[in-house]
Design a protein around this motif. Structure first.
Motif, short mmCIF file in Angstrom:
data_model
loop_
_atom_site.label_atom_id
_atom_site.label_comp_id
_atom_site.label_asym_id
_atom_site.label_seq_id
_atom_site.Cartn_x
_atom_site.Cartn_y
_atom_site.Cartn_z
N MET A 71 0.84 -1.20 0.00
CA MET A 71 0.00 0.00 0.00
C MET A 71 0.87 1.26 0.00
SD MET A 71 -2.83 1.34 2.79
CE MET A 71 -4.22 0.38 2.19
N ALA A 72 1.92 1.25 0.82
CA ALA A 72 2.83 2.39 0.86
C ALA A 72 3.48 2.61 -0.50
CB ALA A 72 3.90 2.17 1.94
N VAL A 73 3.89 1.51 -1.14
CA VAL A 73 4.49 1.60 -2.47
C VAL A 73 3.51 2.21 -3.47
CG1 VAL A 73 5.32 0.24 -4.44
CG2 VAL A 73 6.11 -0.29 -2.13
N GLU A 74 2.28 1.77 -3.40
CA GLU A 74 1.26 2.29 -4.32
C GLU A 74 1.08 3.80 -4.16
OE1 GLU A 74 -3.52 1.90 -5.31
OE2 GLU A 74 -2.65 0.83 -3.61
N ILE A 75 1.05 4.25 -2.91
CA ILE A 75 0.87 5.68 -2.64
C ILE A 75 2.01 6.49 -3.26
CG2 ILE A 75 0.92 7.42 -0.80
CD1 ILE A 75 -0.65 5.42 0.93
N VAL A 76 3.24 6.02 -3.07
CA VAL A 76 4.40 6.76 -3.59
C VAL A 76 4.53 6.61 -5.09
CG1 VAL A 76 6.91 6.99 -3.48
CG2 VAL A 76 5.62 6.53 -1.38
N MET A 77 4.43 5.39 -5.59
CA MET A 77 4.68 5.14 -7.01
C MET A 77 3.62 5.72 -7.92
SD MET A 77 7.61 3.64 -7.27
CE MET A 77 7.61 2.87 -8.90
#
Length: 226
Positions: A84-90
């Motif tokens: 989820m964190a990756v999705e937010i940043v990417m």
């Protein structure tokens, strides 16, 4: 944009008893999202090692049975929360890279998106850059895949296709991530925005304008103009 707004948006509102008019699968999805956000918050606030399943239950307001219906253990929950964190940043980065403009303009916007998202989402930043190292091999492997995707995105924007160009791009992304991680570990989120311009001026412009990415004709090159 308010700090934490992207993360909080993933959690949605809490559902209570009664006829709320929401399909069962939507209730399940909402519970899962709340638990992922709760894991990000707990890991960021306490550190992955100290964060517990009980912390997630309390923050997400779900039962232990509900947690184990979704996740085998804390590590599995953190792995999904890291995604989820990756999705937010990417999502922010890929959007900036996909927009029109010169390679330098696109890279500049992508760096701005990266640093501003980390600054606006401190809990996401801690999980994305710091706590990932404490969570075991599966999460570290996911981190490596994420960094490789960053390298590929920047390389595509720059038109860097040769092995030595890919290596140079990997070195640049490594420097960007390292500098950001140092600020996040220090809790100096305000300093993140100040990294963009020095990186663009001293490192990325040289990479784009120099021989590393843009191949200049040489006298011995048969493709050179005569």
């Amino acid at each position: 944009m308010e700090r934490g707004s992207l993360l909080k948006a993933r959690a949605g509102g809490k559902l209570h008893g009664g006829n709320h008019g929401i399909a069962p699968e939507e209730v399940v999805a909402a519970q899962r999202a709340r638990m992922l956000v709760a894991m990000i918050e707990a890991a960021a606030d306490k550190g992955y090692a100290a964060a517990t399943v009980a912390d997630v239950l309390k923050r997400a307001e779900v039962s232990r049975m509900t947690f184990y219906q979704h996740f085998a253990n804390k590590e599995a929950c953190f792995l999904a929360a890291y995604d989820m964190a990756v999705e937010i940043v990417m999502t922010r980065i890929t959007g900036a890279l996909a927009a029109d403009g010169t390679p330098l303009e696109r890279i500049d916007r992508a760096l701005d998106a990266y640093f501003s998202t980390l600054a606006q989402e401190p809990q996401v930043a801690k999980v994305f850059l710091v706590e990932v190292y404490a969570a075991g091999r599966p999460v570290l492997e996911r981190r490596l895949a994420t960094q490789a995707a960053l390298v590929d995105g920047f390389a595509e924007a720059l038109g860097a296709t040769r092995p030595h160009q890919q290596l140079a791009g990997e070195a640049v992304i490594g420097a960007v991530v390292s500098l950001a991680t140092n600020r996040v570990v220090a809790g100096d989120f305000a300093a993140l925005a100040g990294l963009r311009e020095p990186l663009m001026s001293s490192l990325i412009r040289n990479l784009v304008c120099g021989r590393t990415v843009v191949r200049r004709p040489r006298a011995a090159d048969p493709a050179s103009p005569r």
